[in-house]
Design an enzyme around this catalytic site. Structure first.
Site, short mmCIF file in Angstrom:
data_model
loop_
_atom_site.label_atom_id
_atom_site.label_comp_id
_atom_site.label_asym_id
_atom_site.label_seq_id
_atom_site.Cartn_x
_atom_site.Cartn_y
_atom_site.Cartn_z
N ASP A 47 -28.85 -27.85 46.04
CA ASP A 47 -27.38 -27.73 46.08
C ASP A 47 -26.73 -26.87 44.99
O ASP A 47 -27.11 -26.97 43.82
CB ASP A 47 -26.73 -29.11 45.88
CG ASP A 47 -27.33 -30.19 46.70
OD1 ASP A 47 -28.22 -29.92 47.50
OD2 ASP A 47 -26.91 -31.34 46.53
N PHE A 106 -28.39 -35.28 39.10
CA PHE A 106 -28.11 -34.91 40.49
C PHE A 106 -26.81 -34.12 40.57
O PHE A 106 -26.14 -33.88 39.57
CB PHE A 106 -28.05 -36.18 41.35
CG PHE A 106 -29.40 -36.62 41.87
CD1 PHE A 106 -30.58 -36.21 41.30
CD2 PHE A 106 -29.47 -37.48 42.97
CE1 PHE A 106 -31.82 -36.62 41.78
CE2 PHE A 106 -30.70 -37.89 43.48
CZ PHE A 106 -31.87 -37.47 42.89
C1 FRU Z 1 -27.94 -33.07 48.65
C2 FRU Z 1 -28.53 -34.02 47.63
C3 FRU Z 1 -27.45 -34.65 46.80
C4 FRU Z 1 -28.17 -35.00 45.54
C5 FRU Z 1 -29.12 -33.84 45.38
C6 FRU Z 1 -30.41 -34.18 44.73
O1 FRU Z 1 -28.79 -32.05 49.05
O2 FRU Z 1 -29.33 -34.98 48.29
O3 FRU Z 1 -26.81 -35.75 47.41
O4 FRU Z 1 -27.31 -35.13 44.45
O5 FRU Z 1 -29.35 -33.35 46.69
O6 FRU Z 1 -31.13 -33.04 44.44
#
Ligand code: FRU
Length: 505
Positions: A47, A106
């Site tokens: 992300d 995250f």
């Molecule tokens: C979305 C996600 C988020 C999380 C991140 C972990 O792709 O699952 O919800 O914060 O990726 O890498």
């Protein structure tokens, strides 16, 4: 605003920075890199995070695991740019080095406050997860909380007050282990954030919080709740004002497909409506999937200094192999796109800055196309195509890209069904994917019998913007790099005008 920051040195951060420095050369000089899409220096990217303007430059962070080409304990990678197209790598910004984020920093967001760059992210703790990235995923024990880090555009320090939104502040009837991805913004001197949640009824919802000082947060309300209509968990929410409306975008997990929508299992949707800042309720008047391609997830926006709302997304879907892993990297971002709300629909337009990199224009006007033809100079692998196809005398039109003797990727439109189709099933991509079968479709309305397309091709991707950005289809395509031909064909006689530019960054 003053903050008390964690002072200690972070071995994990130093180690990640050193690893990137020592290993990036393996990736940096190879022809398999993207030309104009953000990708990791080495390792895994997912992300977009912290997309923001800080001291007049765009900053973009990303979910990052430098040590392998698969997902692992998340760090934040970091790039910055003056024009959203040419990006400069900066040192890794965050590493999972505290008790409350021990297994991952995250996704999250960023804003400038005074002269400080504030990152808001999710601390992820999974007692069963080893640092090789394998998770035993005992949902009962995973905990997610929201945290802040403060920095100067290069180095970031976490707050001693972290977590600033702790487990006790999760809304009633919510999972303690799926509570993540804060998006922060400021309005009239108050800070707000939205966070993705999972209700105890096993469906997604979004919580809103407010704070006057960034450290003390209070729950405001639940923006919306899937009620089993739209996925089990709503990830990566983002809320912004645009064209006299409020817009909520987010990424629902585990969603059933319907008609042409949500074919990737993990989808992205927009709601247009009105946010009530007192109750936190979002009253929606319309919603739809944001992108109809095979690889588009977790979009995030920022406000440009000139007032444009710009969105960027992870150009990938979960649960698929990523063939570029053989070259030491996996995952990239989409082209940044300017958003507009028109008739309560979300339009996406490639940011105008990309036009500064157009080179060697070749144009053809009003070419009749029936059987398959190629046009002199219209070929290549790193380019923009802008075209108009008139269907007055045609029933069907197809455009074959990334073509050689062995493979091709096909964009087609059928007038009777009004379906625009993207098909990479003959692209020899090496993607092992059960569903959807390397192909997606979207119903598109012709205007005055015409289909307008802008298509951006980079090393391993195709982004399609149809009808001035009303419909987009974004997908990776890992065909051989020598697959450069472009071919036009029609049933009946289509009249085609096309311009091609090489994109040199
Ligand atoms: C979305 C996600 C988020 C999380 C991140 C972990 O792709 O699952 O919800 O914060 O990726 O890498």
């Amino acid at each position: 605003m003053e903050f008390t920051l964690v002072k200690q040195n972070s071995e994990k951060l130093d180690q990640a920075r050193k690893y990137v420095k020592d290993n990036m050369m393996k990736v940096i000089n190879q022809p398999h890199r993207n030309n104009y899409h953000v990708m990791p220096e080495v390792g895994w990217l997912n992300d977009p995070n912290g997309f923001s303007v800080y001291k007049d430059e765009y900053h973009l962070f990303y979910q990052y695991y430098p040590y392998a080409t698969h997902w692992g304990p998340m760090h934040w990678g970091h790039v910055k740019s003056k024009d959203l197209i040419k990006w400069e790598y900066l040192p890794v910004a965050l590493a999972p080095d505290q008790k409350y984020d021990a297994n991952g920093c995250f996704s999250g967001s960023a804003i400038q406050v005074d002269d400080k760059h504030i990152l808001m992210y999710t601390g992820h703790v999974d007692p069963k997860m080893s640092f090789t990235g394998t998770s035993a995923s005992d949902a009962g024990e995973v905990r997610q909380v929201q945290c802040l880090a403060v920095g100067d555009g290069i180095n970031y320090h976490k707050l001693v007050h972290n977590p600033i939104i702790s487990t006790e502040m999760i809304p009633a009837n919510s999972s303690l282990s799926d509570f993540r991805d804060p998006k922060i913004w400021e309005k009239n001197g108050m800070y707000y954030c939205v966070v993705g949640c999972r209700d105890s009824d096993e469906s997604g919802k979004i919580a809103m919080y407010q704070s006057a000082n960034l450290v003390d947060w209070a729950f405001v309300g639940i923006l919306d709740h899937s009620q089993h209509q739209l996925g089990r968990m709503w990830e990566c929410p983002d809320v912004f004002e645009l064209d006299q409306r409020d817009v909520l975008i987010m990424s629902p997990q585990e969603l059933h497909d319907e008609d042409f929508r949500h074919k990737n299992g993990y989808s992205t949707v927009f709601f247009v409506g009105k946010l009530d800042y007192e109750t936190g309720k979002f009253d929606k008047v319309s919603f739809d999937e944001i992108d109809y391609g095979l690889d588009f997830y977790a979009p995030q926006t920022t406000l440009a200094p000139d007032g444009r709302r710009i969105m960027i997304a992870w150009m990938q879907s979960w649960d698929r192999n990523i063939p570029s892993d053989q070259y030491g990297w996996a995952g990239s971002m989409t082209l940044p796109r300017e958003l507009k709300v028109i008739n309560n629909l979300l339009y996406q337009i490639p940011v105008k800055e990309i036009e500064n990199y157009r080179q060697n224009e070749i144009s053809y006007k009003d070419i009749p196309v029936s059987k398959s033809i190629q046009l002199d100079g219209i070929n290549g692998r790193c380019l923009e195509l802008e075209m108009t196809v008139d269907f007055t005398q045609a029933n069907q039109f197809s455009l074959k890209l990334m073509k050689n003797k062995a493979c091709e990727t096909v964009i087609s439109f059928d007038k009777e069904s009004s379906i625009l189709k993207f098909d990479r099933s003959h692209s020899q991509s090496g993607i092992n994917q059960a569903d959807p079968k390397d192909m997606r479709e979207v119903p598109v309305l012709l205007k005055d019998s015409q289909l307008k397309l802008r298509i951006f091709i980079d090393t391993y991707s195709v982004e399609i913007f149809a009808q001035d950005g009303q419909y987009t289809m974004t997908s990776t395509v890992y065909s051989d790099l020598d697959a450069k031909e472009i071919e036009f064909a029609a049933e009946g006689e289509a009249i085609v005008s096309v311009s091609k530019w090489e994109l040199q960054i």
